[in-house]
Design an enzyme around this catalytic site. Structure first.
Site, PDB file in Angstrom:
ATOM      1  N   HIS A 135      -0.704  -3.497  23.338  1.00  0.00           N
ATOM      2  CA  HIS A 135       0.330  -4.017  22.849  1.00  0.00           C
ATOM      3  C   HIS A 135       1.558  -2.956  23.124  1.00  0.00           C
ATOM      4  CE1 HIS A 135      -2.552  -6.467  20.645  1.00  0.00           C
ATOM      5  NE2 HIS A 135      -2.082  -7.268  21.466  1.00  0.00           N
TER       6      HIS A 135
HETATM    7  S1  FES Z   1      -0.607  -1.887  19.805  1.00  0.00           S
HETATM    8 FE1  FES Z   1      -1.927  -3.955  19.394  1.00  0.00          FE
HETATM    9  S2  FES Z   1      -3.779  -3.338  18.580  1.00  0.00           S
HETATM   10 FE2  FES Z   1      -2.581  -1.314  19.443  1.00  0.00          FE
END
Ligand code: FES
Length: 170
Positions: A135
């Site tokens: 993410h």
């Molecule tokens: S940014 Fe969501 S698990 Fe690493």
């Protein structure tokens, strides 16, 4: 895109999808193992000794400790300087670099993104530390969260230097 560019992109996609797959599995297994009464083979892994003599400056290796990935990074003088010059008030999770290392050349931490548990990629991201492709969390050269959804820095486990070439994790 040239030939080498295609290759790099393929490698990146492979790494990213492998990471997601591994973590999907790991997220369900890690808590389960923690709850089991450990037999002797698990107890033997309660500590892990790591030979760090072959790690070049600027490189990181990943070792498994209690089934979790641990990053061992040999930092360059520039990476150490970058980590030290950061103002604490600019950090989401304020921790001094010197409080996260025992020897400034060596950074040892759990290789688990504190957002949802993916394994970040070393020497990547906007702060030249680690990048979590799941993410988009960016960590600096001290493993501190600098951008993205992860709430805290990557965790430093208990470890010690057995000698100049060996660390014991756990
Ligand atoms: S940014 Fe969501 S698990 Fe690493």
């Amino acid at each position: 895109m040239d030939k080498s560019g295609k290759k790099n992109r393929r490698e990146f996609l492979f790494t990213a999808s492998y990471t997601v797959g591994a973590v999907g599995l790991g997220a369900t297994i890690w808590p389960f193992i923690d709850q089991m009464n450990p037999d002797s083979s698990v107890k033997a892994l309660a500590t892990t000794e790591v030979d760090i003599s072959q790690i070049e400056p600027g490189k990181a290796i990943t070792v498994l400790w209690r089934g979790k990935p641990v990053f061992v990074k040999r930092r360059t003088p520039e990476e150490i300087a970058d980590a030290k010059k950061v103002k604490l008030e600019s950090l989401k999770h304020p921790e001094k670099d010197e409080d996260r290392v025992k020897k400034e050349e060596w950074l040892v931490m759990l290789g688990i993104c504190t957002h949802l548990g993916c394994v970040p990629l070393s020497n990547k991201g906007e702060y030249n530390g680690w990048f979590c492709p799941c993410h988009g969390s960016h960590y600096d050269t001290s493993g501190r969260i600098r951008k993205g959804p992860a709430p805290t820095n990557m965790e430093v486990p208990k470890y010690e230097f057995v000698d100049n070439n060996t660390i014991k994790i756990g």
